[in-house]
Write an enzyme that holds these catalytic residues in place. Structure first.
Site, mmCIF file in Angstrom:
data_model
loop_
_atom_site.group_PDB
_atom_site.id
_atom_site.type_symbol
_atom_site.label_atom_id
_atom_site.label_comp_id
_atom_site.label_asym_id
_atom_site.label_seq_id
_atom_site.Cartn_x
_atom_site.Cartn_y
_atom_site.Cartn_z
ATOM 1 N N HIS A 76 0.848 -1.199 0.000
ATOM 2 C CA HIS A 76 0.000 0.000 0.000
ATOM 3 C C HIS A 76 0.880 1.244 0.000
ATOM 4 C CE1 HIS A 76 -4.154 -1.612 1.419
ATOM 5 N NE2 HIS A 76 -3.659 -2.285 0.395
ATOM 6 N N TYR A 204 -8.886 5.865 7.538
ATOM 7 C CA TYR A 204 -9.008 6.235 8.958
ATOM 8 C C TYR A 204 -10.057 7.336 9.038
ATOM 9 C CZ TYR A 204 -4.628 3.751 10.043
ATOM 10 O OH TYR A 204 -3.661 2.798 10.235
ATOM 11 N N PRO A 296 -3.519 1.065 19.249
ATOM 12 C CA PRO A 296 -3.259 0.478 17.934
ATOM 13 C C PRO A 296 -3.244 1.480 16.775
ATOM 14 C CG PRO A 296 -5.470 -0.071 18.687
ATOM 15 C CD PRO A 296 -4.786 0.603 19.820
ATOM 16 N N LYS A 300 1.493 0.295 15.244
ATOM 17 C CA LYS A 300 2.917 0.307 15.601
ATOM 18 C C LYS A 300 3.374 -0.856 16.493
ATOM 19 C CE LYS A 300 4.040 3.869 13.288
ATOM 20 N NZ LYS A 300 4.456 3.478 11.951
ATOM 21 N N TYR A 387 4.323 7.019 9.487
ATOM 22 C CA TYR A 387 3.439 5.875 9.231
ATOM 23 C C TYR A 387 4.222 4.704 8.649
ATOM 24 C CZ TYR A 387 -0.820 3.283 8.337
ATOM 25 O OH TYR A 387 -1.803 2.312 8.370
HETATM 26 P P1 FAD Z 1 2.953 -11.248 21.657
HETATM 27 O O1 FAD Z 1 2.472 -11.321 20.270
HETATM 28 O O2 FAD Z 1 1.958 -10.953 22.730
HETATM 29 O O3 FAD Z 1 3.658 -12.627 21.969
HETATM 30 C C1 FAD Z 1 4.016 -13.018 23.271
HETATM 31 C C2 FAD Z 1 3.985 -14.522 23.343
HETATM 32 O O4 FAD Z 1 4.456 -14.940 24.621
HETATM 33 C C3 FAD Z 1 2.568 -15.077 23.218
HETATM 34 O O5 FAD Z 1 2.556 -16.101 22.267
HETATM 35 C C4 FAD Z 1 2.246 -15.591 24.609
HETATM 36 O O6 FAD Z 1 1.358 -16.689 24.599
HETATM 37 C C5 FAD Z 1 3.621 -15.969 25.115
HETATM 38 N N1 FAD Z 1 3.765 -16.000 26.568
HETATM 39 C C6 FAD Z 1 3.213 -15.168 27.478
HETATM 40 N N2 FAD Z 1 3.574 -15.523 28.714
HETATM 41 C C7 FAD Z 1 4.384 -16.604 28.588
HETATM 42 C C8 FAD Z 1 5.080 -17.423 29.502
HETATM 43 N N3 FAD Z 1 5.003 -17.214 30.815
HETATM 44 N N4 FAD Z 1 5.819 -18.457 29.034
HETATM 45 C C9 FAD Z 1 5.909 -18.686 27.690
HETATM 46 N N5 FAD Z 1 5.257 -17.924 26.777
HETATM 47 C C10 FAD Z 1 4.511 -16.902 27.223
HETATM 48 N N6 FAD Z 1 -0.981 -4.006 16.968
HETATM 49 C C11 FAD Z 1 -1.174 -3.325 15.880
HETATM 50 O O7 FAD Z 1 -0.226 -2.710 15.411
HETATM 51 N N7 FAD Z 1 -2.410 -3.315 15.266
HETATM 52 C C12 FAD Z 1 -3.463 -4.040 15.760
HETATM 53 O O8 FAD Z 1 -4.549 -4.035 15.202
HETATM 54 C C13 FAD Z 1 -3.283 -4.764 16.917
HETATM 55 N N8 FAD Z 1 -4.288 -5.480 17.449
HETATM 56 C C14 FAD Z 1 -4.065 -6.145 18.613
HETATM 57 C C15 FAD Z 1 -5.101 -6.873 19.201
HETATM 58 C C16 FAD Z 1 -4.906 -7.549 20.403
HETATM 59 C C17 FAD Z 1 -6.056 -8.308 21.037
HETATM 60 C C18 FAD Z 1 -3.628 -7.507 21.033
HETATM 61 C C19 FAD Z 1 -3.391 -8.227 22.350
HETATM 62 C C20 FAD Z 1 -2.597 -6.796 20.432
HETATM 63 C C21 FAD Z 1 -2.800 -6.117 19.223
HETATM 64 N N9 FAD Z 1 -1.774 -5.396 18.611
HETATM 65 C C22 FAD Z 1 -1.989 -4.722 17.497
HETATM 66 C C23 FAD Z 1 -0.451 -5.360 19.139
HETATM 67 C C24 FAD Z 1 0.455 -6.369 18.445
HETATM 68 O O9 FAD Z 1 -0.287 -7.513 18.120
HETATM 69 C C25 FAD Z 1 1.571 -6.664 19.415
HETATM 70 O O10 FAD Z 1 2.309 -5.465 19.580
HETATM 71 C C26 FAD Z 1 2.504 -7.787 18.961
HETATM 72 O O11 FAD Z 1 1.820 -9.012 19.033
HETATM 73 C C27 FAD Z 1 3.733 -7.828 19.850
HETATM 74 O O12 FAD Z 1 4.452 -8.987 19.609
HETATM 75 P P2 FAD Z 1 5.241 -9.711 20.781
HETATM 76 O O13 FAD Z 1 5.902 -10.879 20.159
HETATM 77 O O14 FAD Z 1 6.033 -8.730 21.527
HETATM 78 O O15 FAD Z 1 4.112 -10.181 21.816
HETATM 79 C C1 DHB Z 2 -4.929 -2.437 11.455
HETATM 80 C C2 DHB Z 2 -4.782 -2.075 12.742
HETATM 81 C C3 DHB Z 2 -4.346 -0.800 13.042
HETATM 82 O O1 DHB Z 2 -4.164 -0.427 14.285
HETATM 83 C C4 DHB Z 2 -4.066 0.098 12.053
HETATM 84 O O2 DHB Z 2 -3.667 1.345 12.369
HETATM 85 C C5 DHB Z 2 -4.184 -0.286 10.762
HETATM 86 C C6 DHB Z 2 -4.628 -1.564 10.457
HETATM 87 C C7 DHB Z 2 -5.417 -3.799 11.139
HETATM 88 O O3 DHB Z 2 -5.642 -4.595 12.059
HETATM 89 O O4 DHB Z 2 -5.622 -4.089 9.962
#
Ligand code: FAD
Ligand code: DHB
Length: 396
Positions: A76, A204, A296, A300, A387
């Site tokens: 995009h 948005y 969100p 980021k 962005y």
């Molecule tokens: P995570 O993806 O949370 O991974 C952490 C992992 O550690 C998980 O698999 C968990 O099960 C595991 N874990 C936890 N505790 C333990 C333990 N004690 N022992 C072993 N494993 C463990 N970001 C966006 O930019 N846009 C979005 O739309 C968006 N939507 C989101 C929706 C939800 C419901 C959530 C929770 C987050 C969202 N985010 C979004 C944020 C984005 O998904 C996260 O920033 C991203 O997943 C971060 O990655 P990570 O690997 O740091 O953590």
């Molecule tokens: C999505 C989530 C966001 O927070 C965003 O800024 C753009 C896209 C998504 O889940 O597609």
């Protein structure tokens, strides 16, 4: 019988941060173990982010796990902002020469898991870490549980990639952490549906009834969000209610394009910002959501997990290749500088688009801000460069 496993880097969590790190270290011959609390099915089923910055895509390529992302991801080159009765497009490519890739976090996670297993490396699923010990002075140990028994991983370093509710951060005494937090009085109600997106790029929307976002996962799968009350519940929303409320908030030109369908998933995400400083404690390093989460808006969260992993993988590689410790020493400071840079953008963008109260004065200010932002060449460039993601190297 309890096991003791020895490795170089013990990684807790198989989200994007933990998985990407394991691949990047593997490329340099550094041995890792990945412990994951949940089952593979659960990890691969979580619907989360959908926008990859260039830097994140580059790390996927460096990890050699880019085939599906490059074939199926949608490039995009801009987004639209809808406010008042206007829709203004910001062209990333024109302002920065770059774009973003629409590719679900779910797909990215599946690819990283499959590639690690194909390479004959294990991921211990359903193996929650219970504590991290001796990371300050001695040889760090991760205590974990598998099939009801306690085991341990003894390693040179621990990467705490276990998300915001993980044990890595909880293993650090509270007085050694500085926490920064901001809670918003609303959330995002999201729907995923097998219907073509309303537009070929993201929209948005700042609307009098509240924020809305039109996003997608592919040409046939849409992801939409609407701002909702913090105390709202998914059970309060039928599919029909959701589509009706989204339709109300869409700009006129998009209303006719909306195709509705049954939900594949619906969930509410509260908006919150949280940072834990520092991100390094002796031989324990935090990365991704374990150290910071943000609203969100602007997508980021996942991309910051990737930038932490960029800095951490460089630091660990320099240590094993040349016994250099300077990058490890600088990890927290470097990663946090970029974290705060992304938080600044997310918070500003959140403040521009959401309905905070009933005061029309505040809405007028948002409209004026949006008018300026979309009308000024300098402001559009600033938006575009934030962005698509600030370059990792700028923070090293
Ligand atoms: P995570 O993806 O949370 O991974 C952490 C992992 O550690 C998980 O698999 C968990 O099960 C595991 N874990 C936890 N505790 C333990 C333990 N004690 N022992 C072993 N494993 C463990 N970001 C966006 O930019 N846009 C979005 O739309 C968006 N939507 C989101 C929706 C939800 C419901 C959530 C929770 C987050 C969202 N985010 C979004 C944020 C984005 O998904 C996260 O920033 C991203 O997943 C971060 O990655 P990570 O690997 O740091 O953590
Ligand atoms: C999505 C989530 C966001 O927070 C965003 O800024 C753009 C896209 C998504 O889940 O597609």
């Amino acid at each position: 019988m309890a096991k003791t496993i020895r490795t170089q880097v013990g990684i807790i969590g198989s989200g994007p941060a933990g998985l990407l790190l394991s691949h990047l270290l593997d490329k340099h011959g550094i041995e890792t173990i990945v412990l994951e609390r949940q089952s593979r099915l659960h990890v691969e089923g979580r619907i989360r982010a959908g926008v990859l910055e260039q830097g994140t895509a580059r790390l996927m390529r460096e990890a050699g796990v880019n085939e599906r992302m490059d074939n199926e991801g949608l490039v995009h080159d801009g987004v639209s902002l809808a406010f008042g009765n206007r829709v203004e497009r910001i062209d990333f490519r024109a302002h920065t020469g770059k774009g973003v890739i629409i590719y679900g976090q779910t797909e990215m996670t599946k690819d990283l898991i499959q590639a690690r297993l194909n390479a004959g490396k294990a991921i211990e699923f359903e193996a929650p870490a219970l504590a991290v010990e001796d990371y300050r002075t001695g040889t760090p140990r991760i205590i974990y549980e598998k099939n009801g028994e306690r085991h341990e991983v003894i390693c040179d370093f621990v990467a705490g990639c276990d998300g915001s509710h993980g044990v890595s951060r909880q293993s650090i005494p509270a007085e050694q952490l500085t926490l920064f937090e901001k809670v918003y009085p609303f959330g995002w109600l999201g729907i995923l549906a097998e219907v073509p997106p309303v537009n070929d790029e993201l929209i948005y929307i700042n609307h009098e009834r509240g924020f809305a976002l039109c996003s997608m996962r592919s040409h046939t799968r849409s992801r939409y969000y609407i701002q909702c009350a913090l105390e709202d519940h998914v059970e309060n929303w039928s599919d029909e209610d959701f589509w009706k409320e989204l339709h109300r908030r869409l700009p006129s030109a998009a209303k006719d394009q909306l195709v509705t369908g049954p939900r594949l998933e619906m969930s509410i995400a509260p908006l919150r910002c949280f940072v834990a400083e520092p991100m390094r404690f002796g031989k324990l390093f935090l990365a991704g959501d374990a150290a910071h989460i943000m609203p969100p808006t602007g997508a980021k969260g996942l991309n910051l997990a990737a930038s932490d992993v960029f800095f951490l993988s460089r630091a660990l590689t320099a240590y094993y290749a040349e016994k250099r410790t300077d990058l490890l020493d600088r990890y927290s400071e470097t990663a946090l500088r970029r974290v705060w840079g992304s938080i600044r953008f997310s918070l500003w963008y959140t403040s521009l688009l959401h309905k905070f109260d009933e005061d029309p004065f505040n809405h007028r200010i948002q409209l004026a801000d949006l008018t300026y932002m979309t009308g000024s060449e300098a402001a559009r460039t600033s938006f575009a460069e934030n962005y698509i993601g600030l370059p990792f190297e700028k923070f090293e």
